[in-house]
Design a protein around this motif. Sequence first.
Motif, PDB file in Angstrom:
ATOM      1  N   UNK A 123       0.820  -1.207   0.000  1.00  0.00           N
ATOM      2  CA  UNK A 123       0.000   0.000   0.000  1.00  0.00           C
ATOM      3  C   UNK A 123       0.857   1.262   0.000  1.00  0.00           C
ATOM      4  N   UNK A 124       1.814   1.295   0.900  1.00  0.00           N
ATOM      5  CA  UNK A 124       2.647   2.509   1.013  1.00  0.00           C
ATOM      6  C   UNK A 124       3.497   2.732  -0.228  1.00  0.00           C
ATOM      7  N   UNK A 125       3.890   1.649  -0.892  1.00  0.00           N
ATOM      8  CA  UNK A 125       4.616   1.819  -2.151  1.00  0.00           C
ATOM      9  C   UNK A 125       3.755   2.554  -3.171  1.00  0.00           C
ATOM     10  N   UNK A 126       2.502   2.109  -3.282  1.00  0.00           N
ATOM     11  CA  UNK A 126       1.647   2.678  -4.328  1.00  0.00           C
ATOM     12  C   UNK A 126       1.299   4.134  -4.030  1.00  0.00           C
ATOM     13  N   UNK A 127       1.022   4.435  -2.763  1.00  0.00           N
ATOM     14  CA  UNK A 127       0.568   5.802  -2.460  1.00  0.00           C
ATOM     15  C   UNK A 127       1.731   6.759  -2.170  1.00  0.00           C
ATOM     16  N   UNK A 128       2.948   6.256  -2.324  1.00  0.00           N
ATOM     17  CA  UNK A 128       4.129   7.055  -1.975  1.00  0.00           C
ATOM     18  C   UNK A 128       4.113   8.449  -2.607  1.00  0.00           C
ATOM     19  N   UNK A 129       3.906   8.470  -3.935  1.00  0.00           N
ATOM     20  CA  UNK A 129       3.941   9.750  -4.653  1.00  0.00           C
ATOM     21  C   UNK A 129       2.786  10.665  -4.252  1.00  0.00           C
ATOM     22  N   UNK A 130       1.654  10.047  -3.910  1.00  0.00           N
ATOM     23  CA  UNK A 130       0.487  10.844  -3.502  1.00  0.00           C
ATOM     24  C   UNK A 130       0.743  11.492  -2.150  1.00  0.00           C
ATOM     25  N   UNK A 131       1.367  10.730  -1.247  1.00  0.00           N
ATOM     26  CA  UNK A 131       1.694  11.314   0.062  1.00  0.00           C
ATOM     27  C   UNK A 131       2.672  12.475  -0.119  1.00  0.00           C
ATOM     28  N   UNK A 176       5.351  -5.129 -11.412  1.00  0.00           N
ATOM     29  CA  UNK A 176       4.025  -4.537 -11.633  1.00  0.00           C
ATOM     30  C   UNK A 176       3.686  -3.545 -10.523  1.00  0.00           C
ATOM     31  N   UNK A 177       4.189  -3.825  -9.308  1.00  0.00           N
ATOM     32  CA  UNK A 177       3.973  -2.868  -8.210  1.00  0.00           C
ATOM     33  C   UNK A 177       4.676  -1.541  -8.511  1.00  0.00           C
ATOM     34  N   UNK A 178       5.891  -1.640  -9.049  1.00  0.00           N
ATOM     35  CA  UNK A 178       6.630  -0.424  -9.382  1.00  0.00           C
ATOM     36  C   UNK A 178       5.889   0.357 -10.477  1.00  0.00           C
TER      37      UNK A 178
END
Length: 272
Positions: A123-131, A176-178
């Motif tokens: 989760x934190x990987x995906x939302x990293x840029x949004x945070x 795919x996560x990246x």
Amino acid sequence: MYSSPATINVLKPLDVANLPAGKTAIEIENLNLFYRQKQVLHDISMRIPKGKVTAFIGPSGCGKSTIMRSVNRMNDLIEGCKVEGNIRLLGKDIYDEEVDVSALRRRIGMVFQKPNPFPKTIYENVVFGLRLQGIRNSRVLDDCCEQALRGAGLWDEVKNRLHENAVNLAAGQQQRLVIARAIAIEPEVLLLDEPTSSLDPISTLTIEELINDLKTKYTVVIVTHNMQQAARVSDYTAFVHMGRIVEYADTDTVFTSPKEKKTEDYITGRIG
Ligand SMILES: Nc1ncnc2c1ncn2[C@@H]1O[C@H](COP(=O)(O)OP(=O)(O)O)[C@@H](O)[C@H]1O
Ligand SMILES: [Mg+2]
């Protein structure tokens, strides 16, 4: 399934040598690049079409990654690197003094050969840029996370383990996560630098299918030294040799009737 002649797709490929501005995502003009005294890119000019997949092929060391790094200004980080010429993203000069480089890199996501998830939860990987952008509303973050993971074809595999550490995923899932992390911030362009070269054949196939879906929303540029992959996934192909673009056209033409002898030698395996 039988398809009548009328339904066969007869859209002609774009003529990338004369691409109109409205269809151009990235325009490279007279690009020369030096690492200290050594010139590694020579007078590259080309227009990369919007909403298509463009592949760069060519032997190792010919300058493919350097071209990609010029497009999101990653070369700025390399000491002794000098860039001449122009690169425009949707008509705007990316080397202009006023360009905010972090903002530029948000518009041009990049994925590398080796999957590089952060040692954080999925989760934190995906939302990293949004945070990083200051988004705190957890419903917004949850929604974006799901959308990005769906977009990267990973949602069903990870929806019940979003809070597990990403480094425990298999390599193909990590890649795919990246990609999900890159698309979560809705870039305009995705640069994929040999994204499958460290993956097994099944994961490679999954990523290739994903690339085909991604182009409905993004302009995709992929470096690959796997020619079959370029032929499978790309609409347009540029053959790079010793820092020059030898040939650039729609992928069918490059692979089935190349104009340059060097291209033919490369795709038939005579140089490599
Ligand atoms: N940071 C660097 N410093 C000096 N030379 C470099 C650097 N990165 C790449 N090169 C050189 O630039 C040329 C092109 O490299 P690269 O763009 O990585 O090629 P490719 O991705 O096609 O394998 C090679 O000769 C390589 O050795
Ligand atoms: Mg490379």
